[in-house]
Design a protein around this motif. Structure first.
Motif, short mmCIF file in Angstrom:
data_model
loop_
_atom_site.label_atom_id
_atom_site.label_comp_id
_atom_site.label_asym_id
_atom_site.label_seq_id
_atom_site.Cartn_x
_atom_site.Cartn_y
_atom_site.Cartn_z
N GLU A 28 -42.54 -29.03 37.97
CA GLU A 28 -42.44 -29.00 36.51
C GLU A 28 -43.72 -28.50 35.85
OE1 GLU A 28 -42.07 -31.78 38.27
OE2 GLU A 28 -39.94 -32.32 38.19
N GLY A 29 -44.79 -28.31 36.65
CA GLY A 29 -46.05 -27.82 36.09
C GLY A 29 -47.09 -28.89 35.83
N HIS A 30 -46.81 -30.16 36.17
CA HIS A 30 -47.79 -31.22 35.99
C HIS A 30 -48.88 -31.13 37.06
CE1 HIS A 30 -44.76 -32.73 33.30
NE2 HIS A 30 -43.92 -33.00 34.30
N LEU A 31 -50.12 -31.41 36.68
CA LEU A 31 -51.23 -31.38 37.63
C LEU A 31 -51.44 -32.77 38.22
CD1 LEU A 31 -53.78 -29.17 35.63
CD2 LEU A 31 -52.10 -28.45 37.35
N VAL A 32 -51.50 -32.83 39.55
CA VAL A 32 -51.61 -34.11 40.26
C VAL A 32 -52.88 -34.10 41.11
CG1 VAL A 32 -50.49 -35.65 41.91
CG2 VAL A 32 -49.11 -34.31 40.34
N LEU A 78 -43.48 -35.51 40.23
CA LEU A 78 -43.70 -36.58 39.26
C LEU A 78 -42.68 -37.68 39.50
CD1 LEU A 78 -45.12 -37.79 36.85
CD2 LEU A 78 -43.60 -36.49 35.35
N TYR A 79 -43.06 -38.64 40.31
CA TYR A 79 -42.18 -39.79 40.57
C TYR A 79 -43.03 -40.94 41.11
CZ TYR A 79 -38.45 -42.80 42.24
OH TYR A 79 -37.63 -43.87 42.41
N ALA A 80 -42.89 -42.11 40.49
CA ALA A 80 -43.57 -43.31 40.96
C ALA A 80 -42.64 -44.49 40.75
CB ALA A 80 -44.89 -43.52 40.22
N SER A 101 -40.84 -41.05 35.91
CA SER A 101 -40.23 -39.80 36.37
C SER A 101 -39.96 -38.89 35.18
CB SER A 101 -38.93 -40.07 37.13
OG SER A 101 -37.95 -40.60 36.26
N GLN A 102 -39.49 -37.70 35.50
CA GLN A 102 -39.02 -36.77 34.47
C GLN A 102 -37.56 -36.47 34.79
OE1 GLN A 102 -41.43 -33.31 33.79
NE2 GLN A 102 -39.96 -32.34 32.44
N PRO A 103 -36.65 -37.10 34.08
CA PRO A 103 -35.23 -36.88 34.37
C PRO A 103 -34.86 -35.41 34.28
CG PRO A 103 -35.54 -38.73 32.88
CD PRO A 103 -36.86 -38.05 32.99
N GLU A 104 -33.87 -35.04 35.05
CA GLU A 104 -33.42 -33.64 35.05
C GLU A 104 -32.98 -33.21 33.66
OE1 GLU A 104 -30.30 -30.75 37.49
OE2 GLU A 104 -30.47 -32.89 37.97
N THR A 131 -41.00 -40.11 31.53
CA THR A 131 -40.64 -41.40 30.94
C THR A 131 -41.10 -42.55 31.83
OG1 THR A 131 -38.47 -41.41 32.03
CG2 THR A 131 -38.60 -40.44 29.83
N LEU A 132 -41.42 -43.68 31.21
CA LEU A 132 -41.65 -44.94 31.90
C LEU A 132 -40.39 -45.76 31.70
CD1 LEU A 132 -44.62 -43.86 31.26
CD2 LEU A 132 -45.31 -46.24 31.48
N PHE A 133 -39.66 -46.02 32.78
CA PHE A 133 -38.36 -46.66 32.68
C PHE A 133 -38.47 -48.07 33.28
CE2 PHE A 133 -33.84 -47.11 34.15
CZ PHE A 133 -33.29 -47.17 32.88
N PHE A 134 -38.28 -49.11 32.44
CA PHE A 134 -38.39 -50.50 32.87
C PHE A 134 -36.98 -51.09 33.02
CE2 PHE A 134 -42.19 -49.47 30.46
CZ PHE A 134 -43.20 -49.90 31.30
N THR A 135 -36.76 -51.81 34.13
CA THR A 135 -35.45 -52.43 34.38
C THR A 135 -35.64 -53.82 34.98
OG1 THR A 135 -35.33 -51.45 36.60
CG2 THR A 135 -34.33 -50.20 34.79
#
Length: 208
Positions: free
Chosen positions: A77-81, A159-161, A184-187, A193-197
């Motif tokens: 996606e172009g994010h720098l890690v 981008l996934y944690a 993650s960055q949903p398709e 997004t930071l997704f809490f469940t």
């Protein structure tokens, strides 16, 4: 029989030399055989004959450390890690895994925001391209989130944690608690997004 007596009996010099050429090698062979038997007896023929051999090999393996290792790249996606550590040690039982100390990760997102992870200990799986931060994991974001958890597994090329356990922290809306978190960055989405469940609790703090 002395040398004079041998000469008196007609034994020539050449025959004496020939005699010695046979006797001396036989004597040397007998001595070598004795030494070989003694060496086998001392060791007993068991692996314990070399004391601390296994311990020494394990210690040498642990000493094969890498100082200040790092990994950097760009996601699809172009994010720098970027992942850095104080040092890394190989796992004796699994060559694909290494133990990192003082791990720090930084993700610069394409929208200009930033997410960072840090922990004292981490496990890096070079086969799966993941880093699992363990114990006292601190997660921060430039948009106002500060989160703590005991375990966070992050992809190193995407981008996934994922934190599979309890997370606590603060955000722009107030204090929060959840049983699980995914970054993650949903398709199809433009932003991460930071997704809490799993039992999310939020104590709202009104902005003054």
């Amino acid at each position: 029989m002395g040398w004079a007596e041998m000469a008196e009996q007609g034994i020539t010099y050449s025959r004496v030399v020939a005699f010695l050429k046979v006797i001396l090698p036989l004597c040397a062979l007998a001595l070598l055989s004795t030494l070989f038997l003694l060496s086998r007896n001392i060791g007993g023929g068991s692996p314990a004959a070399i004391p601390f051999a296994k311990v020494d090999l394990e210690q040498r393996a642990r000493e094969q450390q890498i100082t200040a290792p790092f990994f950097s790249g760009k996601t699809s996606e172009g994010h720098l890690v970027r992942f850095t550590a104080e040092r890394a040690l190989p796992d004796i039982d699994d060559q694909k895994v290494s133990k990192a100390e003082k791990m720090d990760a930084r993700i610069d997102l394409t929208d200009g925001s930033r997410i960072t992870f840090s922990s004292d200990v981490a496990q890096v799986d070079s086969n799966a391209h993941t880093a699992t931060l363990l114990g006292g994991v601190l997660i921060t974001s430039s948009n106002g989130f500060t989160i703590r958890t005991d375990e966070l597994t992050s992809a190193m090329r995407e981008l996934y944690a994922h934190s599979p356990g309890r997370v606590t922290g603060t955000g722009p809306a107030g204090d929060l608690e959840a049983g699980e978190m995914v970054i993650s960055q949903p398709e199809g989405a433009e932003d991460a997004t930071l997704f809490f469940t799993n039992g999310v609790k939020l104590i709202y703090t009104p902005v003054k």
